[in-house]
Design a protein around this motif. Sequence first.
Motif, PDB file in Angstrom:
ATOM      1  N   ILE A 105       6.525  12.757   6.138  1.00  0.00           N
ATOM      2  CA  ILE A 105       5.203  12.729   5.512  1.00  0.00           C
ATOM      3  C   ILE A 105       5.096  11.485   4.643  1.00  0.00           C
ATOM      4  O   ILE A 105       5.985  11.198   3.837  1.00  0.00           O
ATOM      5  CB  ILE A 105       4.966  13.984   4.648  1.00  0.00           C
ATOM      6  CG1 ILE A 105       5.171  15.254   5.484  1.00  0.00           C
ATOM      7  CG2 ILE A 105       3.553  13.966   4.049  1.00  0.00           C
ATOM      8  CD1 ILE A 105       5.106  16.537   4.675  1.00  0.00           C
ATOM      9  N   ARG A 106       4.019  10.758   4.814  1.00  0.00           N
ATOM     10  CA  ARG A 106       3.770   9.583   3.981  1.00  0.00           C
ATOM     11  C   ARG A 106       2.288   9.536   3.625  1.00  0.00           C
ATOM     12  O   ARG A 106       1.478  10.285   4.188  1.00  0.00           O
ATOM     13  CB  ARG A 106       4.203   8.301   4.692  1.00  0.00           C
ATOM     14  CG  ARG A 106       3.560   8.069   6.025  1.00  0.00           C
ATOM     15  CD  ARG A 106       4.182   6.892   6.768  1.00  0.00           C
ATOM     16  NE  ARG A 106       3.622   6.737   8.097  1.00  0.00           N
ATOM     17  CZ  ARG A 106       2.542   6.008   8.369  1.00  0.00           C
ATOM     18  NH1 ARG A 106       1.918   5.353   7.394  1.00  0.00           N
ATOM     19  NH2 ARG A 106       2.099   5.914   9.611  1.00  0.00           N
ATOM     20  N   ASN A 107       1.933   8.664   2.691  1.00  0.00           N
ATOM     21  CA  ASN A 107       0.542   8.575   2.263  1.00  0.00           C
ATOM     22  C   ASN A 107       0.080   7.133   2.190  1.00  0.00           C
ATOM     23  O   ASN A 107       0.873   6.202   2.064  1.00  0.00           O
ATOM     24  CB  ASN A 107       0.338   9.252   0.906  1.00  0.00           C
ATOM     25  CG  ASN A 107       0.910   8.427  -0.242  1.00  0.00           C
ATOM     26  OD1 ASN A 107       2.048   7.949  -0.174  1.00  0.00           O
ATOM     27  ND2 ASN A 107       0.140   8.265  -1.314  1.00  0.00           N
ATOM     28  N   VAL A 108      -1.221   6.958   2.291  1.00  0.00           N
ATOM     29  CA  VAL A 108      -1.888   5.682   2.054  1.00  0.00           C
ATOM     30  C   VAL A 108      -2.993   5.974   1.046  1.00  0.00           C
ATOM     31  O   VAL A 108      -3.885   6.780   1.322  1.00  0.00           O
ATOM     32  CB  VAL A 108      -2.477   5.096   3.354  1.00  0.00           C
ATOM     33  CG1 VAL A 108      -3.256   3.820   3.061  1.00  0.00           C
ATOM     34  CG2 VAL A 108      -1.370   4.834   4.374  1.00  0.00           C
TER      35      VAL A 108
ATOM     36  N   VAL B 187       0.828  -1.198   0.000  1.00  0.00           N
ATOM     37  CA  VAL B 187       0.000   0.000   0.000  1.00  0.00           C
ATOM     38  C   VAL B 187       0.860   1.244   0.000  1.00  0.00           C
ATOM     39  O   VAL B 187       0.600   2.225  -0.678  1.00  0.00           O
ATOM     40  CB  VAL B 187      -0.957  -0.004   1.212  1.00  0.00           C
ATOM     41  CG1 VAL B 187      -1.639   1.339   1.358  1.00  0.00           C
ATOM     42  CG2 VAL B 187      -1.993  -1.112   1.069  1.00  0.00           C
ATOM     43  N   LEU B 188       1.928   1.226   0.755  1.00  0.00           N
ATOM     44  CA  LEU B 188       2.814   2.386   0.831  1.00  0.00           C
ATOM     45  C   LEU B 188       3.691   2.537  -0.407  1.00  0.00           C
ATOM     46  O   LEU B 188       4.305   3.568  -0.619  1.00  0.00           O
ATOM     47  CB  LEU B 188       3.718   2.282   2.070  1.00  0.00           C
ATOM     48  CG  LEU B 188       3.011   2.498   3.405  1.00  0.00           C
ATOM     49  CD1 LEU B 188       3.952   2.179   4.539  1.00  0.00           C
ATOM     50  CD2 LEU B 188       2.504   3.910   3.514  1.00  0.00           C
TER      51      LEU B 188
ATOM     52  N   ARG C 153      -5.118  -1.223   4.718  1.00  0.00           N
ATOM     53  CA  ARG C 153      -4.988   0.233   4.851  1.00  0.00           C
ATOM     54  C   ARG C 153      -4.882   0.645   6.317  1.00  0.00           C
ATOM     55  O   ARG C 153      -4.106   1.537   6.658  1.00  0.00           O
ATOM     56  CB  ARG C 153      -6.148   0.931   4.155  1.00  0.00           C
ATOM     57  CG  ARG C 153      -6.043   0.915   2.625  1.00  0.00           C
ATOM     58  CD  ARG C 153      -7.117   1.782   1.998  1.00  0.00           C
ATOM     59  NE  ARG C 153      -6.919   1.942   0.559  1.00  0.00           N
ATOM     60  CZ  ARG C 153      -7.475   1.160  -0.370  1.00  0.00           C
ATOM     61  NH1 ARG C 153      -8.247   0.147   0.010  1.00  0.00           N
ATOM     62  NH2 ARG C 153      -7.257   1.382  -1.648  1.00  0.00           N
ATOM     63  N   TYR C 154      -5.669   0.010   7.172  1.00  0.00           N
ATOM     64  CA  TYR C 154      -5.522   0.319   8.602  1.00  0.00           C
ATOM     65  C   TYR C 154      -4.096   0.028   9.059  1.00  0.00           C
ATOM     66  O   TYR C 154      -3.494   0.798   9.814  1.00  0.00           O
ATOM     67  CB  TYR C 154      -6.505  -0.503   9.431  1.00  0.00           C
ATOM     68  CG  TYR C 154      -7.901   0.058   9.491  1.00  0.00           C
ATOM     69  CD1 TYR C 154      -8.167   1.262  10.139  1.00  0.00           C
ATOM     70  CD2 TYR C 154      -8.969  -0.620   8.909  1.00  0.00           C
ATOM     71  CE1 TYR C 154      -9.455   1.783  10.197  1.00  0.00           C
ATOM     72  CE2 TYR C 154     -10.262  -0.114   8.963  1.00  0.00           C
ATOM     73  CZ  TYR C 154     -10.496   1.088   9.606  1.00  0.00           C
ATOM     74  OH  TYR C 154     -11.765   1.611   9.667  1.00  0.00           O
ATOM     75  N   ALA C 155      -3.562  -1.094   8.611  1.00  0.00           N
ATOM     76  CA  ALA C 155      -2.196  -1.450   9.002  1.00  0.00           C
ATOM     77  C   ALA C 155      -1.194  -0.453   8.447  1.00  0.00           C
ATOM     78  O   ALA C 155      -0.209  -0.100   9.107  1.00  0.00           O
ATOM     79  CB  ALA C 155      -1.867  -2.861   8.522  1.00  0.00           C
TER      80      ALA C 155
ATOM     81  N   ILE D 133       4.452   8.512  -1.497  1.00  0.00           N
ATOM     82  CA  ILE D 133       5.081   9.609  -0.763  1.00  0.00           C
ATOM     83  C   ILE D 133       5.628   9.091   0.556  1.00  0.00           C
ATOM     84  O   ILE D 133       4.903   8.485   1.347  1.00  0.00           O
ATOM     85  CB  ILE D 133       4.079  10.753  -0.515  1.00  0.00           C
ATOM     86  CG1 ILE D 133       3.597  11.317  -1.858  1.00  0.00           C
ATOM     87  CG2 ILE D 133       4.707  11.849   0.343  1.00  0.00           C
ATOM     88  CD1 ILE D 133       2.393  12.230  -1.739  1.00  0.00           C
ATOM     89  N   ALA D 134       6.887   9.288   0.769  1.00  0.00           N
ATOM     90  CA  ALA D 134       7.547   8.978   2.040  1.00  0.00           C
ATOM     91  C   ALA D 134       8.755   9.899   2.109  1.00  0.00           C
ATOM     92  O   ALA D 134       9.856   9.535   1.713  1.00  0.00           O
ATOM     93  CB  ALA D 134       7.955   7.514   2.116  1.00  0.00           C
TER      94      ALA D 134
END
Length: 271
Positions: free
Chosen positions: A134-137, A11-12, A184-186, A125-126
């Motif tokens: 900053i990172r995104n899911v 996901v990341l 996604r929760y993880a 994004i990481a």
Amino acid sequence: MLRLSYAVFAVLGWLTTPASAQDIPRSECLAISQGSPRATPVNLRTAASAADEVAITYGGHSTYYIDTPAGLRIATDWSGTFRVGRLPDIVTMNRAHSTHYTLFPDPHIAHVLHGWGEDGQPAKIAERIGDVFIRNVTTDIRRYYGDYSSDEMIRDGNSIFIFEVAGLCIGHLGHLHHPLDDARYAAIGRLDIVMVPIDGTYTMSLDGISDITRRLRAAIVLPMHRFATPLDEFMRRIGQRFEIDVRTERSLKISRQTLRGAPTVIILDGV
């Protein structure tokens, strides 16, 4: 466990290219959420002193400003419309509607982070910028924006953004259109503060967003994207274990040490 771990990093977007362990950006919020319940998260609890306060200001719609201890200013779902104080150094965007992004941001903004990718690829994004990581899911968005009953989705069309700063894990759910799966929760990991859309129509139903809010279990919930939603209706749905704190100011200052014990919904002025 192996399958879940793979889903988290897929996901990341961190498994798409080979990289050494040193090259992979480190998320402290993920490290703590996936650690043993008996482990003590030393680096987050001790690295942030009481003076490491983060200021959060409600701009309007889905735009919150996050001012870091090092002086960086972040704005979420930036369209340029909801201006409070000085120009941000970093902006994040989602493209569900024009009120959540702009393709022509002020050129003085140093970092512009899109929650969508190009050529059908998800945004990945990481980034560590100054004192914030900053990172995104990624999440999906409806293909037909005007039809809120439509099930046709654009895969990975938006992002949940997570900001890790001063020992705090701050999440912005963006223009979320669907429930979150376990992967996604993880991938989100632990959140101390979460910004949630509570319009009940354009994003998700109040029942849907309330379920997500309860499962994320953040210490502070900051509503946004409200329109005419009665606040007591949202509070009734998320349950009695959340306290409510209505402020007369648009800003709050928070540090790791001043997080509340009981989960609290804080309503800033303007929401």
